[in-house]
Motif scaffolding. Structure first.
Motif, PDB file in Angstrom:
ATOM      1  N   ILE A 108      11.459  -9.985   0.869  1.00  0.00           N
ATOM      2  CA  ILE A 108      10.961  -9.105   1.933  1.00  0.00           C
ATOM      3  C   ILE A 108       9.444  -9.081   1.818  1.00  0.00           C
ATOM      4  CG2 ILE A 108      10.980  -6.786   2.923  1.00  0.00           C
ATOM      5  CD1 ILE A 108      13.644  -6.247   1.544  1.00  0.00           C
ATOM      6  N   LEU A 109       8.758  -9.389   2.909  1.00  0.00           N
ATOM      7  CA  LEU A 109       7.297  -9.317   2.937  1.00  0.00           C
ATOM      8  C   LEU A 109       6.891  -8.159   3.855  1.00  0.00           C
ATOM      9  CD1 LEU A 109       6.516 -13.125   3.299  1.00  0.00           C
ATOM     10  CD2 LEU A 109       6.158 -11.725   1.254  1.00  0.00           C
ATOM     11  N   PRO A 110       6.084  -7.224   3.354  1.00  0.00           N
ATOM     12  CA  PRO A 110       5.737  -6.072   4.180  1.00  0.00           C
ATOM     13  C   PRO A 110       4.794  -6.450   5.326  1.00  0.00           C
ATOM     14  CG  PRO A 110       4.563  -5.979   2.086  1.00  0.00           C
ATOM     15  CD  PRO A 110       5.450  -7.187   2.028  1.00  0.00           C
ATOM     16  N   VAL A 111       5.015  -5.828   6.491  1.00  0.00           N
ATOM     17  CA  VAL A 111       4.144  -6.081   7.646  1.00  0.00           C
ATOM     18  C   VAL A 111       3.346  -4.830   8.022  1.00  0.00           C
ATOM     19  CG1 VAL A 111       4.138  -6.639  10.122  1.00  0.00           C
ATOM     20  CG2 VAL A 111       5.525  -7.981   8.538  1.00  0.00           C
ATOM     21  N   ASP A 112       3.897  -3.658   7.722  1.00  0.00           N
ATOM     22  CA  ASP A 112       3.134  -2.433   7.951  1.00  0.00           C
ATOM     23  C   ASP A 112       1.760  -2.647   7.312  1.00  0.00           C
ATOM     24  OD1 ASP A 112       3.334   0.000   9.151  1.00  0.00           O
ATOM     25  OD2 ASP A 112       4.922   0.730   7.846  1.00  0.00           O
ATOM     26  N   SER A 113       0.688  -2.275   7.999  1.00  0.00           N
ATOM     27  CA  SER A 113      -0.649  -2.620   7.479  1.00  0.00           C
ATOM     28  C   SER A 113      -0.887  -1.994   6.101  1.00  0.00           C
ATOM     29  CB  SER A 113      -1.731  -2.174   8.460  1.00  0.00           C
ATOM     30  OG  SER A 113      -1.685  -0.781   8.613  1.00  0.00           O
ATOM     31  N   GLU A 114      -0.368  -0.770   5.897  1.00  0.00           N
ATOM     32  CA  GLU A 114      -0.568  -0.106   4.601  1.00  0.00           C
ATOM     33  C   GLU A 114       0.148  -0.868   3.489  1.00  0.00           C
ATOM     34  OE1 GLU A 114       0.374   1.214   7.367  1.00  0.00           O
ATOM     35  OE2 GLU A 114      -1.037   2.807   7.867  1.00  0.00           O
ATOM     36  N   HIS A 115       1.368  -1.289   3.762  1.00  0.00           N
ATOM     37  CA  HIS A 115       2.175  -1.924   2.713  1.00  0.00           C
ATOM     38  C   HIS A 115       1.727  -3.359   2.468  1.00  0.00           C
ATOM     39  CE1 HIS A 115       4.042   1.599   4.233  1.00  0.00           C
ATOM     40  NE2 HIS A 115       4.574   1.753   3.033  1.00  0.00           N
ATOM     41  N   SER A 116       1.245  -3.998   3.517  1.00  0.00           N
ATOM     42  CA  SER A 116       0.650  -5.311   3.338  1.00  0.00           C
ATOM     43  C   SER A 116      -0.610  -5.167   2.481  1.00  0.00           C
ATOM     44  CB  SER A 116       0.306  -5.919   4.707  1.00  0.00           C
ATOM     45  OG  SER A 116      -0.370  -7.136   4.551  1.00  0.00           O
ATOM     46  N   ALA A 117      -1.393  -4.108   2.747  1.00  0.00           N
ATOM     47  CA  ALA A 117      -2.616  -3.862   1.960  1.00  0.00           C
ATOM     48  C   ALA A 117      -2.275  -3.633   0.487  1.00  0.00           C
ATOM     49  CB  ALA A 117      -3.354  -2.641   2.523  1.00  0.00           C
ATOM     50  N   ILE A 118      -1.250  -2.835   0.231  1.00  0.00           N
ATOM     51  CA  ILE A 118      -0.853  -2.536  -1.157  1.00  0.00           C
ATOM     52  C   ILE A 118      -0.369  -3.821  -1.833  1.00  0.00           C
ATOM     53  CG2 ILE A 118       0.804  -1.248  -2.592  1.00  0.00           C
ATOM     54  CD1 ILE A 118       0.866   0.808  -0.161  1.00  0.00           C
TER      55      ILE A 118
ATOM     56  N   ILE B 176      -2.427   4.957  -2.853  1.00  0.00           N
ATOM     57  CA  ILE B 176      -3.083   5.873  -1.916  1.00  0.00           C
ATOM     58  C   ILE B 176      -2.958   5.291  -0.509  1.00  0.00           C
ATOM     59  CG2 ILE B 176      -5.221   7.097  -1.365  1.00  0.00           C
ATOM     60  CD1 ILE B 176      -6.064   6.293  -4.360  1.00  0.00           C
ATOM     61  N   LEU B 177      -2.129   5.951   0.311  1.00  0.00           N
ATOM     62  CA  LEU B 177      -1.940   5.500   1.691  1.00  0.00           C
ATOM     63  C   LEU B 177      -3.005   6.159   2.557  1.00  0.00           C
ATOM     64  CD1 LEU B 177       1.922   6.014   2.097  1.00  0.00           C
ATOM     65  CD2 LEU B 177       0.744   3.839   1.885  1.00  0.00           C
ATOM     66  N   THR B 178      -3.687   5.377   3.345  1.00  0.00           N
ATOM     67  CA  THR B 178      -4.669   5.966   4.254  1.00  0.00           C
ATOM     68  C   THR B 178      -4.001   6.266   5.591  1.00  0.00           C
ATOM     69  OG1 THR B 178      -5.355   3.732   4.828  1.00  0.00           O
ATOM     70  CG2 THR B 178      -6.726   4.919   3.240  1.00  0.00           C
ATOM     71  N   ALA B 179      -4.512   7.303   6.260  1.00  0.00           N
ATOM     72  CA  ALA B 179      -3.955   7.723   7.554  1.00  0.00           C
ATOM     73  C   ALA B 179      -5.097   8.082   8.484  1.00  0.00           C
ATOM     74  CB  ALA B 179      -3.066   8.944   7.346  1.00  0.00           C
ATOM     75  N   SER B 180      -5.024   7.609   9.707  1.00  0.00           N
ATOM     76  CA  SER B 180      -6.099   7.942  10.659  1.00  0.00           C
ATOM     77  C   SER B 180      -6.029   9.415  11.058  1.00  0.00           C
ATOM     78  CB  SER B 180      -5.971   7.092  11.915  1.00  0.00           C
ATOM     79  OG  SER B 180      -4.843   7.526  12.653  1.00  0.00           O
TER      80      SER B 180
ATOM     81  N   MET C  14      -4.790   1.735  -0.770  1.00  0.00           N
ATOM     82  CA  MET C  14      -5.422   1.456  -2.065  1.00  0.00           C
ATOM     83  C   MET C  14      -4.385   1.559  -3.179  1.00  0.00           C
ATOM     84  SD  MET C  14      -8.796   3.823  -1.604  1.00  0.00           S
ATOM     85  CE  MET C  14      -8.504   4.797  -0.140  1.00  0.00           C
ATOM     86  N   VAL C  15      -4.675   0.837  -4.268  1.00  0.00           N
ATOM     87  CA  VAL C  15      -3.836   0.945  -5.460  1.00  0.00           C
ATOM     88  C   VAL C  15      -4.741   1.377  -6.612  1.00  0.00           C
ATOM     89  CG1 VAL C  15      -2.321  -0.277  -7.065  1.00  0.00           C
ATOM     90  CG2 VAL C  15      -2.327  -0.910  -4.647  1.00  0.00           C
ATOM     91  N   GLY C  16      -4.353   2.459  -7.298  1.00  0.00           N
ATOM     92  CA  GLY C  16      -5.102   2.932  -8.465  1.00  0.00           C
ATOM     93  C   GLY C  16      -4.376   2.495  -9.731  1.00  0.00           C
ATOM     94  N   PHE C  17      -5.098   1.820 -10.628  1.00  0.00           N
ATOM     95  CA  PHE C  17      -4.481   1.310 -11.858  1.00  0.00           C
ATOM     96  C   PHE C  17      -4.757   2.243 -13.039  1.00  0.00           C
ATOM     97  CE2 PHE C  17      -4.880  -2.310  -9.061  1.00  0.00           C
ATOM     98  CZ  PHE C  17      -3.660  -2.952  -9.226  1.00  0.00           C
ATOM     99  N   ARG C  18      -4.039   2.024 -14.149  1.00  0.00           N
ATOM    100  CA  ARG C  18      -4.135   2.947 -15.284  1.00  0.00           C
ATOM    101  C   ARG C  18      -5.471   2.852 -16.029  1.00  0.00           C
ATOM    102  NH1 ARG C  18       0.720   0.289 -18.868  1.00  0.00           N
ATOM    103  NH2 ARG C  18      -0.291  -1.687 -19.348  1.00  0.00           N
TER     104      ARG C  18
ATOM    105  N   ALA D 112       5.683  11.125  -6.948  1.00  0.00           N
ATOM    106  CA  ALA D 112       4.444  11.792  -7.380  1.00  0.00           C
ATOM    107  C   ALA D 112       3.278  10.813  -7.475  1.00  0.00           C
ATOM    108  CB  ALA D 112       4.663  12.461  -8.732  1.00  0.00           C
ATOM    109  N   GLN D 113       3.574   9.509  -7.520  1.00  0.00           N
ATOM    110  CA  GLN D 113       2.492   8.511  -7.599  1.00  0.00           C
ATOM    111  C   GLN D 113       1.929   8.157  -6.216  1.00  0.00           C
ATOM    112  OE1 GLN D 113       5.114   5.790 -10.106  1.00  0.00           O
ATOM    113  NE2 GLN D 113       3.094   5.233 -10.855  1.00  0.00           N
ATOM    114  N   ILE D 114       2.544   8.681  -5.167  1.00  0.00           N
ATOM    115  CA  ILE D 114       2.122   8.292  -3.805  1.00  0.00           C
ATOM    116  C   ILE D 114       1.287   9.414  -3.182  1.00  0.00           C
ATOM    117  CG2 ILE D 114       2.884   7.445  -1.555  1.00  0.00           C
ATOM    118  CD1 ILE D 114       5.628   6.837  -2.923  1.00  0.00           C
TER     119      ILE D 114
END
Ligand SMILES: NC(=O)c1ccc[n+]([C@@H]2O[C@H](COP(=O)([O-])OP(=O)(O)OC[C@H]3O[C@@H](n4cnc5c(N)ncnc54)[C@H](OP(=O)(O)O)[C@@H]3O)[C@@H](O)[C@H]2O)c1
Length: 394
Positions: free
Chosen positions: A145-155, A171-175, A248-252, A233-235
């Protein structure tokens, strides 16, 4: 030559997929197996002719005579109905775009995965209603499965195949949608036209209104959990009015990888089409000096109750996602028809969830398609009753 199918070809994502295929050479570059649409039979036939598809299928049975007439002499098969759309997913294609809107996208996507195909998934509703089932079927049949939603493609791109265990947060961005800066008191009387005036993205009607209510973002939060396997809780969700950072993805180690680009769905569609290669795409390039400033702010949960509701859905698990999506679709139908107000959509969903919550539990059992479809049906019935009761009480 790669073979492709597009489910929901006549919609916003379908049209943009078609645009990329035609720019790449159309039938000279890709072999098109199946194209499906809903009611727009004339456009479906035009696309099927342009791509020389094997079959065109419309959801609406009444459209079949017109589809046959429009395809006469082309040698392209015509069919109609939900069953015929699902059957079209059995036809061998290397890559399938899942871009039907709503829960109707679930069965064709699942059928494609059961054949081990690559599914480009725009239809987030399938992951919300039946995420565990979809992911298990994909794993069992070696499908991707390849994500197409812009947020999930970005992640997906920001992760760049790193170990998910290194991820601290997503971190999901929202307009914030069309009504983002309206006074709270005015939201109750917002019209469909006003909710449709999205500041940045040109999309289909349903997702545009879901962006204004943030039901779209709430579906995406659940989609993130199901697709990437992270804990709720990570979202996080952050308002980012410019829509230039797509997530965005925040790493440890404290690093944050952000994906930027112009708000154009052809980026994430094209990325999924060309993956794992990264080819030239006809999207605008950002002029950062022109952009100058990026702004962020925390979303207000009173303004966007959908963001609170999706947390409850994730805590309940089981069939809660199927009920949430179905109730949201019915609430949106009633808003579009003028029966209920903009803020009442969340009330319909919340009341439906509270009525059905004892039925969400599955114990340790894996959900079946039948469980999901039964809950979808039940939630539509209950949400319809709740919305009818609220009609006129704005
Ligand atoms: N648009 C975007 O920018 C965007 C971004 C991210 C994710 N998505 C997701 O992508 C999916 C499609 O969104 P969209 O904006 O492209 O929607 P859309 O413009 O409303 O198009 C929906 C497509 O589904 C077809 N369809 C509608 N009801 C159907 C049914 N019951 N059975 C079979 N086909 C049916 C429509 O056919 P007709 O038009 O011929 O009736 C059309 O081809 C949604 O899940 C959405 O959340 C969209």
């Amino acid at each position: 030559m790669r073979s492709i199918s597009i489910f929901g070809a006549t919609g916003s994502i379908g049209e943009q997929t078609f645009d990329l295929l035609m720019r790449a050479g159309g039938p000279e570059a890709y072999r098109t197996v199946a194209l499906t649409g809903g009611r727009n039979v004339a456009r479906l036939a035009g696309m099927a002719r342009a791509l020389r598809a094997d079959i065109a299928v419309c959801a609406d049975d009444a459209g079949l005579p017109a589809l046959r007439a429009a395809l006469a002499g082309s040698g392209i098969e015509a069919a109609a109905g939900a069953g015929a759309i699902a059957d079209a997913a059995d036809r061998p294609a290397d890559w399938l775009m899942s871009a039907i809107v709503g829960a109707a996208g679930l069965v064709p996507g699942l059928r494609a995965l059961r054949h081990g195909r690559t599914l480009a998934l725009a239809n987030k509703e399938s992951l919300v209603t039946a995420g565990p089932l979809l992911m298990a079927e994909a794993a069992a049949h070696g499908a991707r499965i390849l994500p197409v939603d812009s947020e999930h493609s970005a992640i997906f791109q920001a992760l760049n195949a790193e170990d998910i265990a290194c991820v601290e947060r997503i971190i999901l961005t929202a307009s914030g949608g069309a009504l983002r800066d309206w006074p709270m008191a005015a939201l109750a009387n917002a019209t469909v036209k006003e909710a449709m005036a999205h500041p940045n993205w040109a999309m289909g009607q349903r997702i545009t209104i879901d962006s204004a209510s943030m039901f779209n973002k709430s579906l995406e939060v659940i989609e993130t959990r199901e697709f990437f396997g992270v804990e709720p809780a990570q979202i996080e969700v952050i308002l980012h009015p410019e829509s230039l950072i797509h997530s965005m993805v925040g790493f440890r180690d404290g690093a944050i990888m952000a994906h930027m680009g112009a708000p154009d769905m052809r980026h994430s569609i094209g990325y999924a089409l060309n993956w794992p290669s990264r080819d030239h795409l006809p999207v605008a390039r950002l002029d950062l000096a022109q952009v100058a400033t990026l702004t962020f702010r925390a979303p207000d949960l009173d303004r966007y109750p959908a963001l609170r509701l999706c947390r409850e859905v994730m805590a309940q698990r089981g069939l809660a996602g199927a009920a949430f999506n179905a109730a949201k679709e019915v609430a949106l139908d009633h808003f579009l028809a003028g029966g209920i107000g903009f803020m009442q959509m969340a009330s319909v969903v919340e009341e439906t969830l509270s009525r059905l919550s004892p039925d969400f539990r599955l114990g340790n059992a894996m959900m079946t398609l039948e469980d999901v479809l039964a809950m979808d049906h039940l939630a539509r019935t209950r949400a319809g009753e709740v919305a009818a009761h609220m009609t006129g009480s704005r």
